[in-house]
Design an enzyme around this catalytic site. Structure first.
Site, PDB file in Angstrom:
ATOM      1  N   GLY A 111      37.826  31.547  47.573  1.00  0.00           N
ATOM      2  CA  GLY A 111      37.192  31.170  46.312  1.00  0.00           C
ATOM      3  C   GLY A 111      37.963  31.736  45.141  1.00  0.00           C
ATOM      4  O   GLY A 111      38.738  32.691  45.269  1.00  0.00           O
ATOM      5  N   GLY A 141      37.413  33.011  41.050  1.00  0.00           N
ATOM      6  CA  GLY A 141      36.478  33.372  40.003  1.00  0.00           C
ATOM      7  C   GLY A 141      37.183  33.561  38.683  1.00  0.00           C
ATOM      8  O   GLY A 141      38.381  33.280  38.543  1.00  0.00           O
ATOM      9  N   GLY A 142      36.450  34.055  37.680  1.00  0.00           N
ATOM     10  CA  GLY A 142      37.014  34.220  36.350  1.00  0.00           C
ATOM     11  C   GLY A 142      38.068  35.300  36.283  1.00  0.00           C
ATOM     12  O   GLY A 142      38.999  35.219  35.489  1.00  0.00           O
ATOM     13  N   MET A 143      37.930  36.345  37.118  1.00  0.00           N
ATOM     14  CA  MET A 143      38.874  37.458  37.015  1.00  0.00           C
ATOM     15  C   MET A 143      39.644  37.713  38.295  1.00  0.00           C
ATOM     16  O   MET A 143      40.570  38.517  38.306  1.00  0.00           O
ATOM     17  CB  MET A 143      38.116  38.734  36.634  1.00  0.00           C
ATOM     18  CG  MET A 143      37.190  39.250  37.716  1.00  0.00           C
ATOM     19  SD  MET A 143      36.497  40.849  37.305  1.00  0.00           S
ATOM     20  CE  MET A 143      35.690  41.241  38.856  1.00  0.00           C
ATOM     21  N   ALA A 144      39.266  37.067  39.395  1.00  0.00           N
ATOM     22  CA  ALA A 144      39.913  37.374  40.666  1.00  0.00           C
ATOM     23  C   ALA A 144      39.901  36.174  41.602  1.00  0.00           C
ATOM     24  O   ALA A 144      39.159  35.215  41.394  1.00  0.00           O
ATOM     25  CB  ALA A 144      39.220  38.560  41.335  1.00  0.00           C
ATOM     26  N   VAL A 162      39.534  35.346  45.763  1.00  0.00           N
ATOM     27  CA  VAL A 162      39.088  35.948  47.015  1.00  0.00           C
ATOM     28  C   VAL A 162      39.799  35.259  48.179  1.00  0.00           C
ATOM     29  O   VAL A 162      39.803  34.030  48.268  1.00  0.00           O
ATOM     30  CB  VAL A 162      37.562  35.835  47.191  1.00  0.00           C
ATOM     31  CG1 VAL A 162      37.124  36.502  48.494  1.00  0.00           C
ATOM     32  CG2 VAL A 162      36.844  36.485  46.011  1.00  0.00           C
ATOM     33  N   LYS A 193      39.476  40.633  47.493  1.00  0.00           N
ATOM     34  CA  LYS A 193      39.389  40.163  46.105  1.00  0.00           C
ATOM     35  C   LYS A 193      40.595  40.708  45.356  1.00  0.00           C
ATOM     36  O   LYS A 193      40.737  41.928  45.179  1.00  0.00           O
ATOM     37  CB  LYS A 193      38.089  40.632  45.469  1.00  0.00           C
ATOM     38  CG  LYS A 193      37.921  40.217  44.009  1.00  0.00           C
ATOM     39  CD  LYS A 193      36.670  40.811  43.396  1.00  0.00           C
ATOM     40  CE  LYS A 193      35.429  40.128  43.897  1.00  0.00           C
ATOM     41  NZ  LYS A 193      35.250  38.771  43.369  1.00  0.00           N
ATOM     42  N   ASP A 229      26.121  40.980  36.988  1.00  0.00           N
ATOM     43  CA  ASP A 229      26.478  39.562  37.153  1.00  0.00           C
ATOM     44  C   ASP A 229      25.708  38.951  38.312  1.00  0.00           C
ATOM     45  O   ASP A 229      26.272  38.246  39.147  1.00  0.00           O
ATOM     46  CB  ASP A 229      27.991  39.427  37.372  1.00  0.00           C
ATOM     47  CG  ASP A 229      28.473  37.986  37.168  1.00  0.00           C
ATOM     48  OD1 ASP A 229      27.772  37.217  36.479  1.00  0.00           O
ATOM     49  OD2 ASP A 229      29.538  37.629  37.697  1.00  0.00           O
TER      50      ASP A 229
END
Length: 594
Positions: free
Chosen positions: A20, A22-25, A27, A42, A136
């Site tokens: 996956g 995400g906004g900062m990392a 995975v 991550k 979050d």
């Protein structure tokens, strides 16, 4: 192709696939070659590598989260920071996100909603008790396993929607669950997670998010300024008690929410036991969301347009008889309207009079009115409160609280500095100290003994670890085969943990001698003298050798042989006769040819 696929991080973690983004990392699915297990990693995006403060926080908080141990929290195994890459190694979960689950099923029934919410609340309580706020909470960060349990991911690692307080496009996924204080950039504490969980519960129960908008800013402003539509207005099957739980968790003012995750958990469990429960939440506002000015304006315009269209449909002129008839009907309708207006006016006048009377009686400036100001009671010792003339301070309930010491007031139902009639009762909640902490057995099966012991020492309580070595040729020596108690069992301070560890079988060998040609009794004596005990005899009635002589051996002379392994000796002749069988009564049976 992703630059990390196929790489080996720090000679240990082989990156296999993307799970996956995400906004900062990002995975990844990876294999830990040191412990021979699959993990999730991550990796911080390159955009953040220049931000030393963010990297330091990412690393420090990852280490803090690694100390958490709870069956409803995704375990963090390792945190690493180098010049080229920052990453966190986590438990690999086989399942789907709660977001995917909701999208697949739509609105969940109340039992399933509370089943998931209760587990999430337990995870939050565990983290909050150790000073970690998630920040979050959203369905995307909650994994649903096949057995119906859930695990919360990214504890304490996501530090806001975007750098600074600017809400960007990539924040749209999180901003639907953001608390009002987060949206305003104010101080965030455990109650912010409770708000976000309330939004998740809202979505589970209705299948919809409470606020929608064309931009993150628009959605965030709704969290700050609006009250959501009651869940039961979207799904009539939602019980009143569940709606109350959701709306209290989503209160705009943090002081009106549950003060701790354990309080939310207790409310959930109370309702699960008795679905007819209706809670007493006086500060709760469950009204429908007000329409904004734009919506009202559009409705007014539509109404005016409908009226104009209706007027256009009226005939320009009527015949005289019809005009007279129409005129009489008009006068009748006009009279009827006047009567209605008169009745409504009387009712309004009565209501206004009643309202004036009530206001007069409660008006501090009115004749005979006696009002007193409510003191700020939060943080004071309930037993040592001074006398407040005109007020009756009463205990409503004792609650767990991690901040205030036992006996201190943590909440008052009537707002401080407000004015109330003399003689009013002010209900307060008093702290009974921190909630009992719960500790759970970690899954260490498959780890090497040293690593398993290290993991257990991080649980947070004193544990006595006993090692039991078990010979098991199917497991690599030194690895944990099983534990007592098993994973996820609740632990107590000072409890003994048994680790059953695989032990390599000790092999003792001896040089095999030649026994062919010996009498079987002599051969057995010689072999046993050399340590061989697992000896099997077979007979060959066709052999021409003297009866009782060993005619062959299964292990050749001179072979270094494991003394525990079987050796077969073939002996010339018939096997010795056995004792004749007896009947149950003890009498010997006659020979078959007898």
């Amino acid at each position: 192709m992703d630059k990390y696929i196929g790489r080996l991080l720090e000679d240990r973690y082989e990156i296999l696939d993307v799970l996956g983004v995400g906004g900062m990392a990002v995975v990844y699915k990876a294999k830990c070659h040191k412990l021979n297990r699959m993990v999730a990693i991550k990796v911080l995006k390159d955009d953040f590598l220049e931000d030393e403060e963010f990297r330091g926080r990412f690393h420090a908080e990852g280490q803090a989260v690694a100390m958490l141990s709870h069956p409803n929290i995704v375990s963090v195994y390792d945190v690493s920071s180098t010049d080229q890459v920052d990453y966190i190694v986590m438990e690999l979960i086989e399942g789907i996100t709660l977001k995917q689950y909701i999208e697949k099923k739509g609105a969940l029934n109340w039992k399933e909603t509370l089943h998931f919410a209760n587990q999430i609340a337990k995870a939050l309580e565990h983290a909050h008790s150790r000073g970690i706020v998630h920040r979050d909470i959203k369905p995307h960060n909650i994994m649903v396993l096949r057995n119906g349990s859930v695990k919360v991911a990214d504890f304490g690692i996501a530090r806001g929607i975007a750098k600074g307080n600017t809400l960007k496009k990539e924040a749209l996924g999180s901003v639907h669950y953001i608390s009002p204080e987060q949206a305003k950039g104010d101080h965030v504490d455990a109650r912010s997670d409770i708000y976000s969980l309330g939004v998740v519960m809202y979505e589970m129960a209705t299948g919809k998010q409470p606020y929608e908008g064309s931009s993150p800013i628009n959605v965030a402003l709704q969290h700050i300024n609006s009250t959501p539509t009651r869940p039961s207005a979207l799904n009539k099957s939602i019980p009143t008690g569940l709606e109350q739980i959701i709306m209290k968790a989503m209160a705009q003012n943090p002081a009106d929410r549950y003060s701790a995750a354990v309080d939310l958990q207790q409310a959930i469990e109370q309702f699960q036991k008795d679905p007819t429960t209706v809670f007493h939440y006086p500060m709760l506002n469950v009204g429908k969301r007000r329409k904004n000015a734009g919506e009202k304006s559009r409705e007014t315009k539509n109404a005016n347009k409908d009226g104009e269209d209706e007027m256009k449909k009226q005939p320009a002129q009527l015949p005289e008889d019809n005009r007279n008839k129409h005129s009489q009907q008009g006068r009748g309708k006009k009279a009827s309207k006047l009567e209605t207006i008169a009745i409504v006016s009387c009712v309004v006048a009565i209501l206004v009079a009643c309202l004036v009377m009530v206001l007069f009686m409660n008006n501090p400036f009115g004749s005979g009115a006696k009002m007193v100001k409510v003191p700020d009671l939060v943080g004071r010792n309930y037993e040592n409160l001074p006398s407040y003339p005109g007020l009756d301070i009463k205990l409503k309930e004792e609650v767990y609280d991690d901040f205030y010491a036992p006996g201190m007031i943590v909440f008052q139902e009537t707002e401080a500095k407000s004015s109330v009639p003399k003689g009013s009762t002010i209900y307060v909640n008093v702290s009974k100290g921190s909630a009992p902490k719960h500790y759970y057995m970690r899954d260490v099966v498959g780890m090497y003994q040293a690593e398993a012991q290290q993991v257990l020492t991080q649980i947070g309580i004193r544990l006595t670890i006993k090692i039991e070595e078990v010979i098991d040729e199917t497991v690599k020596a030194g690895k944990v085969i099983s534990t007592v108690p098993e994973k996820e069992a609740e632990l107590k301070d000072g409890q003994q943990i048994v680790l059953r560890v695989a032990k390599a079988k000790t092999v003792v060998t001896a040089r095999m001698m030649k026994v062919v040609g010996m009498n079987i009794d002599v051969a057995l004596t010689r072999l046993k003298a050399n340590g061989f005990e697992n000896i099997k005899k077979e007979y060959d009635s066709t052999s021409t050798k003297p009866e009782g002589q060993v005619v062959s051996q299964s292990v050749s002379e001179g072979t270094n042989w494991d003394i525990s392994k079987e050796i077969t000796l073939t002996v010339a002749g018939m096997p010795p006769e056995t004792e004749p069988p007896t009947e149950p009564g003890g009498e010997t049976l006659p020979p078959e040819n007898g």
